[in-house]
Design a protein around this motif. Structure first.
Motif, PDB file in Angstrom:
ATOM      1  N   LEU A   1      29.152  19.648  19.298  1.00  0.00           N
ATOM      2  CA  LEU A   1      30.452  20.286  19.090  1.00  0.00           C
ATOM      3  C   LEU A   1      31.355  19.470  18.170  1.00  0.00           C
ATOM      4  CD1 LEU A   1      31.232  21.342  22.763  1.00  0.00           C
ATOM      5  CD2 LEU A   1      30.434  22.815  20.909  1.00  0.00           C
ATOM      6  N   GLY A   2      30.887  18.304  17.761  1.00  0.00           N
ATOM      7  CA  GLY A   2      31.693  17.441  16.906  1.00  0.00           C
ATOM      8  C   GLY A   2      32.520  16.430  17.672  1.00  0.00           C
ATOM      9  N   LEU A   3      32.251  16.292  18.965  1.00  0.00           N
ATOM     10  CA  LEU A   3      32.969  15.328  19.798  1.00  0.00           C
ATOM     11  C   LEU A   3      32.114  14.089  20.000  1.00  0.00           C
ATOM     12  CD1 LEU A   3      34.162  17.912  22.412  1.00  0.00           C
ATOM     13  CD2 LEU A   3      35.662  16.590  20.946  1.00  0.00           C
ATOM     14  N   ASP A   4      32.691  12.914  19.769  1.00  0.00           N
ATOM     15  CA  ASP A   4      31.953  11.663  19.924  1.00  0.00           C
ATOM     16  C   ASP A   4      32.502  10.906  21.126  1.00  0.00           C
ATOM     17  OD1 ASP A   4      30.431   9.405  19.681  1.00  0.00           O
ATOM     18  OD2 ASP A   4      31.408   8.681  17.875  1.00  0.00           O
ATOM     19  N   PHE A   5      31.908  11.152  22.292  1.00  0.00           N
ATOM     20  CA  PHE A   5      32.333  10.476  23.518  1.00  0.00           C
ATOM     21  C   PHE A   5      31.481   9.253  23.813  1.00  0.00           C
ATOM     22  CE2 PHE A   5      33.907  14.749  25.377  1.00  0.00           C
ATOM     23  CZ  PHE A   5      35.096  14.621  24.704  1.00  0.00           C
ATOM     24  N   ASP A   6      30.647   8.854  22.868  1.00  0.00           N
ATOM     25  CA  ASP A   6      29.728   7.741  23.094  1.00  0.00           C
ATOM     26  C   ASP A   6      30.455   6.470  23.510  1.00  0.00           C
ATOM     27  OD1 ASP A   6      27.279   6.421  23.218  1.00  0.00           O
ATOM     28  OD2 ASP A   6      27.389   5.812  21.109  1.00  0.00           O
ATOM     29  N   GLY A   7      31.604   6.177  22.925  1.00  0.00           N
ATOM     30  CA  GLY A   7      32.335   4.959  23.258  1.00  0.00           C
ATOM     31  C   GLY A   7      33.445   5.159  24.273  1.00  0.00           C
TER      32      GLY A   7
ATOM     33  N   GLU B   1      40.928  11.544  26.054  1.00  0.00           N
ATOM     34  CA  GLU B   1      42.064  12.284  25.505  1.00  0.00           C
ATOM     35  C   GLU B   1      42.236  12.021  24.009  1.00  0.00           C
ATOM     36  OE1 GLU B   1      45.487  11.363  27.863  1.00  0.00           O
ATOM     37  OE2 GLU B   1      44.567  12.164  29.684  1.00  0.00           O
ATOM     38  N   ARG B   2      42.047  10.779  23.603  1.00  0.00           N
ATOM     39  CA  ARG B   2      42.186  10.420  22.190  1.00  0.00           C
ATOM     40  C   ARG B   2      41.131  11.150  21.347  1.00  0.00           C
ATOM     41  NH1 ARG B   2      43.608   5.667  23.024  1.00  0.00           N
ATOM     42  NH2 ARG B   2      41.578   4.837  23.571  1.00  0.00           N
ATOM     43  N   GLU B   3      39.905  11.202  21.821  1.00  0.00           N
ATOM     44  CA  GLU B   3      38.845  11.887  21.079  1.00  0.00           C
ATOM     45  C   GLU B   3      39.095  13.395  21.028  1.00  0.00           C
ATOM     46  OE1 GLU B   3      35.669  12.806  18.773  1.00  0.00           O
ATOM     47  OE2 GLU B   3      36.613  10.866  19.081  1.00  0.00           O
ATOM     48  N   LEU B   4      39.552  13.987  22.138  1.00  0.00           N
ATOM     49  CA  LEU B   4      39.860  15.422  22.143  1.00  0.00           C
ATOM     50  C   LEU B   4      41.010  15.738  21.188  1.00  0.00           C
ATOM     51  CD1 LEU B   4      39.493  16.271  25.920  1.00  0.00           C
ATOM     52  CD2 LEU B   4      38.039  17.098  24.047  1.00  0.00           C
TER      53      LEU B   4
END
Length: 76
Positions: A21-27, A35-38
């Motif tokens: 979906l283009g979201l990078d929650f890896d870190g 919240e910052r990534e969203l």
């Protein structure tokens, strides 16, 4: 996603699904990171595809049964 207080953990499968979906929650390790990534994703989507972001907002509002805030009202 596992939560422990403010801490988060994602499984590799969840990370892969979010990346599609283009979201990078890896870190992401905290809710603030999430919240910052969203927010980054929403800002990028607003810049590149505002029509799609509005459609997402409309569907989320419908799912929750709440009206959109005035600045996101659809104009026909």
């Amino acid at each position: 996603m596992l939560r422990a207080g403010n801490g988060l953990r994602f499984t590799p499968d969840e990370i892969e699904a979010f990346q599609k979906l283009g979201l990078d929650f890896d870190g992401a390790r905290t809710t603030d990171d999430l919240e910052r990534e969203l927010a980054r994703w929403a800002d990028t989507l607003n810049d590149e595809r505002p029509d799609l972001l509005k459609r997402i907002a409309v569907e989320m509002a419908k799912a929750k049964g709440i009206p959109l805030p005035p600045r996101l009202m659809r104009v026909r």
